[in-house]
Enzyme design. Sequence first.
Site, PDB file in Angstrom:
ATOM      1  CB  SER A 192      37.685  38.228  33.207  1.00 43.98           C
ATOM      2  OG  SER A 192      36.441  37.575  33.099  1.00 43.98           O
TER       3      SER A 192
ATOM      4  CG  ASP B 227      32.037  43.164  35.459  1.00 39.18           C
ATOM      5  OD1 ASP B 227      31.166  42.873  34.615  1.00 39.18           O
ATOM      6  OD2 ASP B 227      32.995  42.430  35.748  1.00 39.18           O
TER       7      ASP B 227
ATOM      8  CG  HIS C 180      34.536  42.533  32.480  1.00 36.66           C
ATOM      9  ND1 HIS C 180      34.358  41.655  33.532  1.00 36.66           N
ATOM     10  CD2 HIS C 180      35.337  41.881  31.589  1.00 36.66           C
ATOM     11  CE1 HIS C 180      35.017  40.530  33.283  1.00 36.66           C
ATOM     12  NE2 HIS C 180      35.620  40.646  32.113  1.00 36.66           N
TER      13      HIS C 180
END
Length: 425
Positions: free
Chosen positions: A180, A339, A396
Amino acid sequence: MMGSTPSNSLTLLLSLASLPLFLATSLAAATPLPGKALPTKSRFLPINVTSGSAMFFAFYESPKPHSPPSQTPLLIWHQSGPGCSSMIGNYFELGPWLVSSDDNNSKNPIIKSNPGSWNHQFGLVFIDNPIGSGFSIAATQQEIPKDQKSVAQHLFIALQTFLSLEPSCISSPLYIIGESYGEKYATDTRYYILQQNSRLPESQQMNLQGVGIGNSLTEPAPRDQLEEIQDETVRLTREGRWREVKISRDQVFDWLQNATGLAMLYDPRRKRPYETDRLEAFPQKEEVKVALGVEKGMIWELCSGVVGDVLIEDVMKSVKFMVEFLKKIRVFLYHGQLDLTEGVVSNEAWMKDREWEGLQRFLKADRKVWEVNGEVNGYVQRLGSLTHVVVLGANHFVPADQGLSSQAMIEDWILEKGLFANRKR
């Protein structure tokens, strides 16, 4: 962590630097972190010796290395945020031991062996980055980096010190992985390492071999395509008003979550958000702090609001140009299929806009079905030094959601096996 005074932080740093970690082994019987689960080494890496600012790390040697120590790949993991502790990756996603609950007491955090750990064949280092995150010490708020160049400089200093502490790792193939927002740490640090390597004699260069980017926030503009709020986000992005962009983007996600009724956008299947109470409680235990070589009085946060605020203007800035610079080394992009925040579609959008001479050939390359133990786990698209993987059924947090699949993925990419095997570039 913000230190109370620079002098206290420096005293702590110097005392820990001279303390062999495994003097804490005798505590194993009394700690929720048993001896076999202790890191090979965990301590502080000085960033500013004068003030006492330092980065905390936990290093795990591979239990089943595929090569001698000096040739065993070394993975450096960076968490998201900004300001989140890498202990999330360590104890929730891909470390050798994960936080769980006592069968007799759901509120009592314990750890259990992780069969999908990424250090099965490789060395694995978790660094609380930047300073002020997790157990890392920022003597003052002013020392917390405000941009990625400063973050990369700190990480370079930390890695140099770590390698000097671990002579067997000095020539190890180095792979830096970021998840991320942590992708920015990974990308910018690789960029900085390559720059420094070009100026250093070969004997002093880091053996950087690749960068891994998971569910990344690399190029924000193509993704913000919703109506009124999204248009505002795009406008702010184009104007470079980065603090306002971050706030506007959060409003987009809040709107989406409220409109859909989803428990979380990281994974639309979940009926409730992740329960982080156990994860937050575990590093706070005094016995765990002592076992990790951390002073009992240190305060640990899952994610530091102070660090997050200092770096808020950096969150939505593009680092796509740095990914393009990384064509000199292997680049690995992976995304969880489900995600909705940093997902497949938005990342494929910026990939199509890369300035790379092999781009059109990469986009035309076959997406090959990827299987693990006879089961479909996603697809792999590859050309030369660039590999892109979409992990079927993953959210995610790919390593937490699909542990064994992610373990096979990282091992096959680094060792260049199966669909990840090296082909003519």
